[in-house]
Design a protein around this motif. Structure first.
Motif, PDB file in Angstrom:
ATOM      1  N   GLU A 228       1.938  17.119  -7.463  1.00 22.62           N
ATOM      2  CA  GLU A 228       2.826  15.971  -7.393  1.00 22.62           C
ATOM      3  C   GLU A 228       2.074  14.798  -6.772  1.00 22.62           C
ATOM      4  O   GLU A 228       1.357  14.964  -5.784  1.00 22.62           O
ATOM      5  N   PRO A 229       2.232  13.603  -7.344  1.00 22.30           N
ATOM      6  CA  PRO A 229       1.560  12.446  -6.737  1.00 22.30           C
ATOM      7  C   PRO A 229       2.186  12.097  -5.396  1.00 22.30           C
ATOM      8  O   PRO A 229       3.377  12.280  -5.172  1.00 22.30           O
ATOM      9  N   GLY A 230       1.337  11.612  -4.482  1.00 20.92           N
ATOM     10  CA  GLY A 230       1.830  11.209  -3.171  1.00 20.92           C
ATOM     11  C   GLY A 230       0.821  11.495  -2.077  1.00 20.92           C
ATOM     12  O   GLY A 230      -0.342  11.819  -2.335  1.00 20.92           O
ATOM     13  N   GLY A 231       1.269  11.350  -0.822  1.00 18.68           N
ATOM     14  CA  GLY A 231       0.423  11.628   0.343  1.00 18.68           C
ATOM     15  C   GLY A 231       0.869  12.916   1.010  1.00 18.68           C
ATOM     16  O   GLY A 231       2.065  13.190   1.135  1.00 18.68           O
TER      17      GLY A 231
ATOM     18  N   THR B 186      -3.133  13.603 -11.581  1.00 21.92           N
ATOM     19  CA  THR B 186      -4.122  14.560 -11.074  1.00 21.92           C
ATOM     20  C   THR B 186      -3.416  15.693 -10.331  1.00 21.92           C
ATOM     21  O   THR B 186      -2.251  15.579  -9.945  1.00 21.92           O
ATOM     22  N   ALA B 187      -4.139  16.774 -10.120  1.00 18.02           N
ATOM     23  CA  ALA B 187      -3.693  17.875  -9.270  1.00 18.02           C
ATOM     24  C   ALA B 187      -4.777  18.114  -8.229  1.00 18.02           C
ATOM     25  O   ALA B 187      -5.965  17.851  -8.472  1.00 18.02           O
TER      26      ALA B 187
ATOM     27  N   VAL C 237      -4.568  12.200  -0.337  1.00 18.89           N
ATOM     28  CA  VAL C 237      -3.860  11.428  -1.349  1.00 18.89           C
ATOM     29  C   VAL C 237      -4.032  12.114  -2.705  1.00 18.89           C
ATOM     30  O   VAL C 237      -5.148  12.450  -3.101  1.00 18.89           O
ATOM     31  N   VAL C 238      -2.924  12.295  -3.418  1.00 10.79           N
ATOM     32  CA  VAL C 238      -2.946  12.871  -4.760  1.00 10.79           C
ATOM     33  C   VAL C 238      -2.470  11.793  -5.729  1.00 10.79           C
ATOM     34  O   VAL C 238      -1.273  11.502  -5.793  1.00 10.79           O
TER      35      VAL C 238
END
Length: 388
Positions: A86-89, A70-71, A65-66
């Motif tokens: 990129e945010p997401g799974g 954050t990176a 998970v991002v």
């Protein structure tokens, strides 16, 4: 080797519903933490916990998970192997034998034999070390700066060197996570069970280095600001211009220490809490304030009143020239020159000075208050002054 964006629906395969690694950020992260490790969380739909995973190995097929802001950076033996900003799974995929798992859909024999071979070959432990770290991409606040003694810079508006003691805070932002991690972070923060890289940590030598570099750049930052015409060249604007002064300071540390180009780091905003000018600068600023008070319409009105009073005094005094000279002495060279220029007109016959009726009325009121004249005398003088 790399990441695949997570998708919905069944994964398929014999072991699709089995436990896989699930990597998330470390808990209790503060706003001043710049880099922190990913930690494993896992579930297998109630079938128990995975106790067979290898420490410091990211299982092939792990979900990561991002979070927003954050990176994610993955490392293997110190080298960068993956990056997500990129945010997401995401799902981690790797051809490295150490990353294979019997629960990753790669087949039991391939994953088991490959991992066993590496473990036996390297004395029973995995032949590589894999880790995942998150990098904070938000503004990192509450970074303090301050000087123990005066700093000095050349000021374009004042036209001289000025000095002050100053203190405040600034926010940082990591604009190149890979460059920051590989070029600036000490290696001990990239090891297993390493401490969080927190700028507020007093034991963080890298954070202390940044503090010293900011203090060393303050003179240049003040000079950049006060010598930039687009900023107005005024020190008085610095405390209210967080972004403008941050640009001046960011440019100063870039020129001296290459924060952006060598470290992927910039200063976003600056809040100056106090500026304590030295004695000479305070005296100079006091003179500037007086000059500002006499500029513009207010200064023109003051000069006109001074000229009128001087001319009146000259007319009432037989030695009028001396009175006129004294009046101009209080006006300053430039103002006097302007007034004299306005007086250099063709000579007109001197007319007897006319008595100001309102000034006469004011004098009569003073006499009335002192009991020298009666109310009746004052009323007569008032009627005369008002033309009644």
């Amino acid at each position: 080797m790399g990441f695949i964006r997570a998708f919905t629906g069944a994964l398929g395969g014999t072991f699709a519903d089995q436990w896989k690694d699930f990597l998330v950020p470390s808990p209790n992260i503060t706003a001043t933490t710049a880099v922190f490790p990913a930690v494993q969380r896992g579930t297998n739909a109630g079938r128990g916990a995975n106790t067979k995973g290898s420490e410091n190995i990211i299982t092939n097929g792990s979900k990561i998970v991002v979070p927003e802001g954050t990176a994610l950076i993955t490392l293997q033996d110190g080298a960068v192997t993956g990056f997500v900003a990129e945010p997401g799974g995401f799902i981690y995929q790797s051809d490295d034998p150490n990353s294979r798992s019997m629960f990753s859909g790669d087949g039991i024999l391939a994953s088991t034999l490959g991992t066993s071979w590496q473990r036996f070959k390297f004395g029973g432990i995995p032949g590589s070390q894999q880790q995942a770290f998150y990098v904070n991409l938000r503004e990192i606040p509450n970074n303090r700066f301050g000087t123990q003694a005066e700093i000095y810079w050349d000021d374009a508006f004042l036209g001289t060197q000025v000095g002050a003691i100053t203190r405040g805070t600034y926010t940082l932002k990591i604009v190149d996570p890979i460059l920051f991690v590989k070029s600036f972070m000490p290696a001990n923060y990239l090891l297993p069970n390493a401490p969080l890289f927190d700028f507020a940590d007093m034991d963080n030598a890298a954070g202390s280095q940044l503090f010293n570099e900011v203090v060393g750049s303050l003179s240049a930052a003040f000079s950049n600001y006060t010598n930039d015409p687009s900023k107005g060249n005024r020190m008085a604007r610095i405390q209210g211009d967080q972004i403008g002064f941050a640009q001046a300071m960011s440019q100063a540390v870039e020129d001296a220490y290459q924060w952006r180009t060598d470290r992927g780091l910039v200063i976003e905003k600056v809040a100056i809490q106090a500026i304590e000018y030295d004695e000479d600068t305070r005296a100079l600023l006091s003179d500037v304030k007086k000059a500002d008070a006499l500029s513009g319409a207010r200064g023109n009105a003051f000069m006109q009143q001074s000229v009128a009073r001087g001319m009146q005094a000259a007319g009432e005094n037989p030695a009028g020239g001396g009175a006129m000279g004294m009046a101009f002495m209080g006006m300053g060279a430039n103002a006097a020159a302007g007034a004299m220029g306005g007086l250099q007109q063709p000579v007109q016959p001197v007319q007897p000075a006319q008595e100001d009726p309102f000034e006469r009325l004011r004098q009569m009121k003073t006499l009335l208050d002192q009991g020298i004249i009666t109310q009746e005398d004052f009323d007569k003088a008032k009627d005369k002054a008002l033309g009644l």
